[in-house]
Design a protein around this motif. Structure first.
Motif, PDB file in Angstrom:
ATOM      1  N   GLY A 137       4.423  -7.835   4.200  1.00 55.24           N
ATOM      2  CA  GLY A 137       4.127  -9.062   3.466  1.00 55.24           C
ATOM      3  C   GLY A 137       5.287  -9.477   2.572  1.00 55.24           C
ATOM      4  N   VAL A 138       5.949  -8.494   1.959  1.00 53.86           N
ATOM      5  CA  VAL A 138       7.112  -8.780   1.126  1.00 53.86           C
ATOM      6  C   VAL A 138       8.212  -9.415   1.972  1.00 53.86           C
ATOM      7  N   MET A 139       8.460  -8.846   3.161  1.00 56.37           N
ATOM      8  CA  MET A 139       9.502  -9.375   4.036  1.00 56.37           C
ATOM      9  C   MET A 139       9.185 -10.795   4.486  1.00 56.37           C
ATOM     10  N   LEU A 140       7.895 -11.084   4.678  1.00 56.09           N
ATOM     11  CA  LEU A 140       7.471 -12.415   5.124  1.00 56.09           C
ATOM     12  C   LEU A 140       7.283 -13.384   3.963  1.00 56.09           C
ATOM     13  N   LYS A 141       7.571 -12.904   2.749  1.00 52.89           N
ATOM     14  CA  LYS A 141       7.379 -13.705   1.530  1.00 52.89           C
ATOM     15  C   LYS A 141       5.924 -14.181   1.399  1.00 52.89           C
ATOM     16  N   ASN A 142       5.035 -13.272   1.774  1.00 48.46           N
ATOM     17  CA  ASN A 142       3.598 -13.529   1.670  1.00 48.46           C
ATOM     18  C   ASN A 142       2.986 -12.420   0.805  1.00 48.46           C
ATOM     19  N   PRO A 143       2.848 -12.641  -0.485  1.00 45.32           N
ATOM     20  CA  PRO A 143       2.362 -11.579  -1.384  1.00 45.32           C
ATOM     21  C   PRO A 143       0.887 -11.235  -1.203  1.00 45.32           C
ATOM     22  N   ARG A 144       0.188 -11.946  -0.316  1.00 40.18           N
ATOM     23  CA  ARG A 144      -1.237 -11.664  -0.085  1.00 40.18           C
ATOM     24  C   ARG A 144      -1.463 -10.704   1.087  1.00 40.18           C
ATOM     25  N   LEU A 145      -0.398 -10.394   1.837  1.00 35.25           N
ATOM     26  CA  LEU A 145      -0.537  -9.566   3.042  1.00 35.25           C
ATOM     27  C   LEU A 145      -0.359  -8.089   2.702  1.00 35.25           C
ATOM     28  N   GLY A 146      -1.350  -7.290   3.087  1.00 35.72           N
ATOM     29  CA  GLY A 146      -1.268  -5.848   2.882  1.00 35.72           C
ATOM     30  C   GLY A 146      -1.696  -5.104   4.135  1.00 35.72           C
ATOM     31  N   PHE A 147      -1.639  -3.775   4.051  1.00 30.75           N
ATOM     32  CA  PHE A 147      -2.054  -2.935   5.173  1.00 30.75           C
ATOM     33  C   PHE A 147      -3.134  -1.965   4.703  1.00 30.75           C
ATOM     34  N   VAL A 148      -4.178  -1.836   5.510  1.00 36.33           N
ATOM     35  CA  VAL A 148      -5.304  -0.942   5.211  1.00 36.33           C
ATOM     36  C   VAL A 148      -5.314   0.167   6.256  1.00 36.33           C
ATOM     37  N   CYS A 149      -5.132   1.402   5.826  1.00 34.73           N
ATOM     38  CA  CYS A 149      -5.148   2.546   6.742  1.00 34.73           C
ATOM     39  C   CYS A 149      -6.556   3.124   6.814  1.00 34.73           C
ATOM     40  N   THR A 150      -7.073   3.266   8.040  1.00 37.60           N
ATOM     41  CA  THR A 150      -8.424   3.794   8.217  1.00 37.60           C
ATOM     42  C   THR A 150      -8.446   5.222   8.780  1.00 37.60           C
ATOM     43  N   LYS A 151      -7.336   5.649   9.390  1.00 37.08           N
ATOM     44  CA  LYS A 151      -7.248   7.022   9.921  1.00 37.08           C
ATOM     45  C   LYS A 151      -5.807   7.483   9.897  1.00 37.08           C
ATOM     46  N   GLN A 152      -5.626   8.813   9.770  1.00 41.26           N
ATOM     47  CA  GLN A 152      -4.315   9.434   9.910  1.00 41.26           C
ATOM     48  C   GLN A 152      -4.434  10.633  10.855  1.00 41.26           C
ATOM     49  N   THR A 153      -3.561  10.711  11.838  1.00 44.31           N
ATOM     50  CA  THR A 153      -3.578  11.833  12.772  1.00 44.31           C
ATOM     51  C   THR A 153      -3.359  13.155  12.054  1.00 44.31           C
ATOM     52  N   VAL A 154      -2.470  13.159  11.047  1.00 45.39           N
ATOM     53  CA  VAL A 154      -2.164  14.413  10.353  1.00 45.39           C
ATOM     54  C   VAL A 154      -3.351  14.945   9.566  1.00 45.39           C
ATOM     55  N   ASP A 155      -4.375  14.116   9.357  1.00 47.54           N
ATOM     56  CA  ASP A 155      -5.597  14.561   8.684  1.00 47.54           C
ATOM     57  C   ASP A 155      -6.651  15.022   9.684  1.00 47.54           C
ATOM     58  N   GLY A 156      -6.258  15.154  10.959  1.00 50.60           N
ATOM     59  CA  GLY A 156      -7.187  15.612  11.979  1.00 50.60           C
ATOM     60  C   GLY A 156      -8.029  14.504  12.571  1.00 50.60           C
TER      61      GLY A 156
END
Length: 353
Positions: A137-156
């Motif tokens: 979002g920062v790169m796109l100059k859009n301060p409203r864009l974020g990322f939501v992580c729902t799973k991580q492989t390293v957590d099994g």
């Protein structure tokens, strides 16, 4: 199969072997950092590497892939889907709305391949997301864009997954990456996913891009290591990780290159020459009075490398040091890095002791 087709297939195998060589080096470098320097330094290292990758690749990649006019959440997710597809990574993409689009990196993943997954702390995996996905979002100059992580492989969990989401308000820096472990990605529909035009991305172009993609991870790691650790420490850690990887992956890489490498000086010199050519460099092998000389003119790995430092050549040669140990530990290999007429030259003198 015609002789021409055979040569083309061998070239594809050689490019894929080089890709695996560099993928393994990057994974090994992260694991080496975790085990020798500790999780905190590994987290910082991975974060900075992926920040570097994002700054260099994200916006030009959006334009190159024809995604720069899409809604930002969709563009970011499609970028990761298509660019990783080019890099040989198994990624899924699921559109939900113009403001919400999912990506899922299914197991197994090259970046923590095989049992390496067991050695990656969760905070190191999070650092990758914080350095790249959370900053789109920062790169796109859009301060409203974020990322939501729902799973991580390293957590099994079954993969690394999450979604880009455009909120109704500007996000504070700490809100650009958040976790929602109770959410689950929708099923992947390959027919609904974006595709690369087959006319402009034939098999040969994909294999070459796959090779370059893998080399780019290590190329990004070198200047980061230099700035974080200083030249002496960076040279040692980069070289040692390379040496270990070279030992472990020599035979597999040699098989992929398709050559017949006898366990003498000439055989190892031929391997070095074939490897250099598969990496995209010009190389020649010639006999000299006390062995064989491999001369590589140009160094594709170092082209465009920011913050170039002489210690990088010694670190890079760790791969050769390790490969020699696996090929024939009784050989003697002398290495030098030269600059001639503005061009970089690498030379190896291989001899029996």
């Amino acid at each position: 199969m015609s002789n021409q087709n055979h040569l083309e297939q061998q070239q594809l195998r050689a490019w894929n072997a080089v890709a695996h060589w560099y993928h393994s080096y990057f994974t090994g470098l992260v694991l080496y950092t975790v085990s020798r320097l500790g999780p905190a330094k590994a987290e910082e290292f991975v974060y900075e590497v992926f920040c570097h990758q994002r700054r260099e690749k994200f916006l030009p990649g959006l334009e190159k892939l024809g995604l720069d006019q899409l809604p930002h959440a969709v563009a970011a997710a499609q970028y990761h889907y298509l660019s990783n597809h080019i890099g040989g990574v198994s990624v899924e993409y699921m559109y939900e709305s113009d403001r919400k689009a999912w990506i899922r990196y299914a197991a197994p993943r090259w970046i923590w391949s095989g049992t390496a997954l067991c050695g990656i702390p969760p905070e190191v995996s999070r650092a990758m997301l914080a350095g790249w996905h959370a900053q789109n979002g920062v790169m796109l100059k859009n301060p409203r864009l974020g990322f939501v992580c729902t799973k991580q492989t390293v957590d099994g969990q079954s993969g690394l997954e999450g979604y880009y989401f455009e909120y109704d308000r500007d996000l504070a820096p700490h809100e650009r990456l958040r976790f929602a472990r109770h959410e689950d990605a929708p099923d992947f529909d390959r027919q609904a996913a974006p595709r690369l035009p087959t006319e402009t991305w034939p098999a040969a172009r994909l294999a070459k891009a796959h090779r370059n993609y893998a080399m780019e991870y290590v190329r990004s790691a070198y200047p980061v290591a230099l700035q974080l650790w200083g030249p002496d420490e960076a040279a040692h850690h980069l070289h040692m990780a390379a040496r270990l990887v070279g030992m472990q992956f020599f035979h597999e890489t040699a098989t992929g290159l398709g050559g017949t490498y006898e366990s003498d000086a000439k055989g190892f010199a031929k391997f070095l020459c074939d490897l250099a050519i598969a990496q995209g460099d010009r190389a020649a092998l010639k006999p000299v009075p006390d062995g064989y000389l491999v001369r590589q003119e140009g160094w594709a790995f170092a082209e465009g490398l920011p913050s170039f430092h002489p210690v990088f050549a010694r670190a890079f040669n760790g791969l050769v040091d390790g490969a020699m140990q696996a090929h024939n530990r009784r050989l003697n290999v002398r290495f030098q890095h030269l600059e001639e007429g503005g061009s970089q030259v690498l030379e190896w003198h291989v001899s029996d002791r």
